[in-house]
Design a protein around this motif. Structure first.
Motif, PDB file in Angstrom:
ATOM      1  N   HIS A   1       0.947  -1.118   0.010  1.00  0.00           N
ATOM      2  CA  HIS A   1      -0.075  -0.091  -0.096  1.00  0.00           C
ATOM      3  C   HIS A   1       0.903   1.356  -0.040  1.00  0.00           C
TER       4      HIS A   1
ATOM      5  N   LYS B   1       1.661   5.234   0.599  1.00  0.00           N
ATOM      6  CA  LYS B   1       1.193   6.235   1.216  1.00  0.00           C
ATOM      7  C   LYS B   1       0.888   7.541   0.228  1.00  0.00           C
TER       8      LYS B   1
ATOM      9  N   ARG C   1      -3.370   8.449  -4.446  1.00  0.00           N
ATOM     10  CA  ARG C   1      -4.360   9.241  -4.525  1.00  0.00           C
ATOM     11  C   ARG C   1      -5.642   8.434  -4.124  1.00  0.00           C
ATOM     12  N   ASP C   2      -6.602   9.451  -3.530  1.00  0.00           N
ATOM     13  CA  ASP C   2      -7.710   9.049  -3.301  1.00  0.00           C
ATOM     14  C   ASP C   2      -8.565   8.889  -4.643  1.00  0.00           C
ATOM     15  N   VAL C   3      -9.487   7.761  -4.785  1.00  0.00           N
ATOM     16  CA  VAL C   3     -10.346   7.569  -5.860  1.00  0.00           C
ATOM     17  C   VAL C   3     -11.687   7.781  -5.505  1.00  0.00           C
ATOM     18  N   SER C   4     -12.449   8.483  -6.175  1.00  0.00           N
ATOM     19  CA  SER C   4     -13.684   8.575  -5.946  1.00  0.00           C
ATOM     20  C   SER C   4     -14.677   7.680  -6.485  1.00  0.00           C
TER      21      SER C   4
ATOM     22  N   GLU D   1     -15.442   8.491  -9.717  1.00  0.00           N
ATOM     23  CA  GLU D   1     -14.549   8.163 -10.954  1.00  0.00           C
ATOM     24  C   GLU D   1     -14.562   6.873 -11.464  1.00  0.00           C
TER      25      GLU D   1
ATOM     26  N   SER E   1     -10.724  -5.765  -5.506  1.00  0.00           N
ATOM     27  CA  SER E   1     -11.377  -4.723  -6.485  1.00  0.00           C
ATOM     28  C   SER E   1     -12.453  -5.176  -7.459  1.00  0.00           C
TER      29      SER E   1
END
Length: 127
Positions: free
Chosen positions: A3, A5, A8-11, A14, A78
């Motif tokens: 993982h 750090k 980026r955050d994925v919405s 998206e 996923s």
């Protein structure tokens, strides 16, 4: 895979948009009914379950897992997420808002009552 750090955050928006485009360009939209997506989701949850089936209790962070095992887990998680996002989309639901609403409802249903480390045995991970 470790993982990162810096990832980026994925919405959910998206993901939803990318999944819709993926299905559209392949002509798969016709097959993505709520029922079909739900059955695909259940199948993927089964594949996810198989990863843990004979491992016994697993420590947080998966310290004894190989990078290959972790990558396999990432792929199956996923798959579950992607089918869940697609299912919410074809049902016309805002999954992110629904999840936030559910957390609020659960906070009311399960109020904090002086939590202590010994209370961990009563933890309900289903929220």
């Amino acid at each position: 895979m470790e993982h990162s750090k810096t990832a980026r955050d994925v919405s959910l928006q998206e993901l939803r948009d990318k999944l819709a485009e993926f299905a559209r360009v392949r002509g798969w939209e016709q097959f993505h009914s709520p029922r079909n997506l739900l059955l695909a989701l259940v199948g993927e949850v089964g594949e996810l379950s198989e990863i843990f089936q004979w491992r016994g209790e697993v420590a947080r962070g998966l310290p004894n897992w190989t990078s290959s095992d972790k990558e396999h887990l990432e792929e199956e998680l996923s798959d579950v997420l992607l089918y869940l996002v697609q299912l919410a989309d074809v049902c016309g639901l805002d999954l992110g808002q629904a999840a936030l609403t559910k957390i609020v409802k659960n906070a009311r249903k399960y109020p904090v009552v002086n939590p202590t480390p010994s209370m961990n045995h009563n933890y309900d991970a289903t929220l």
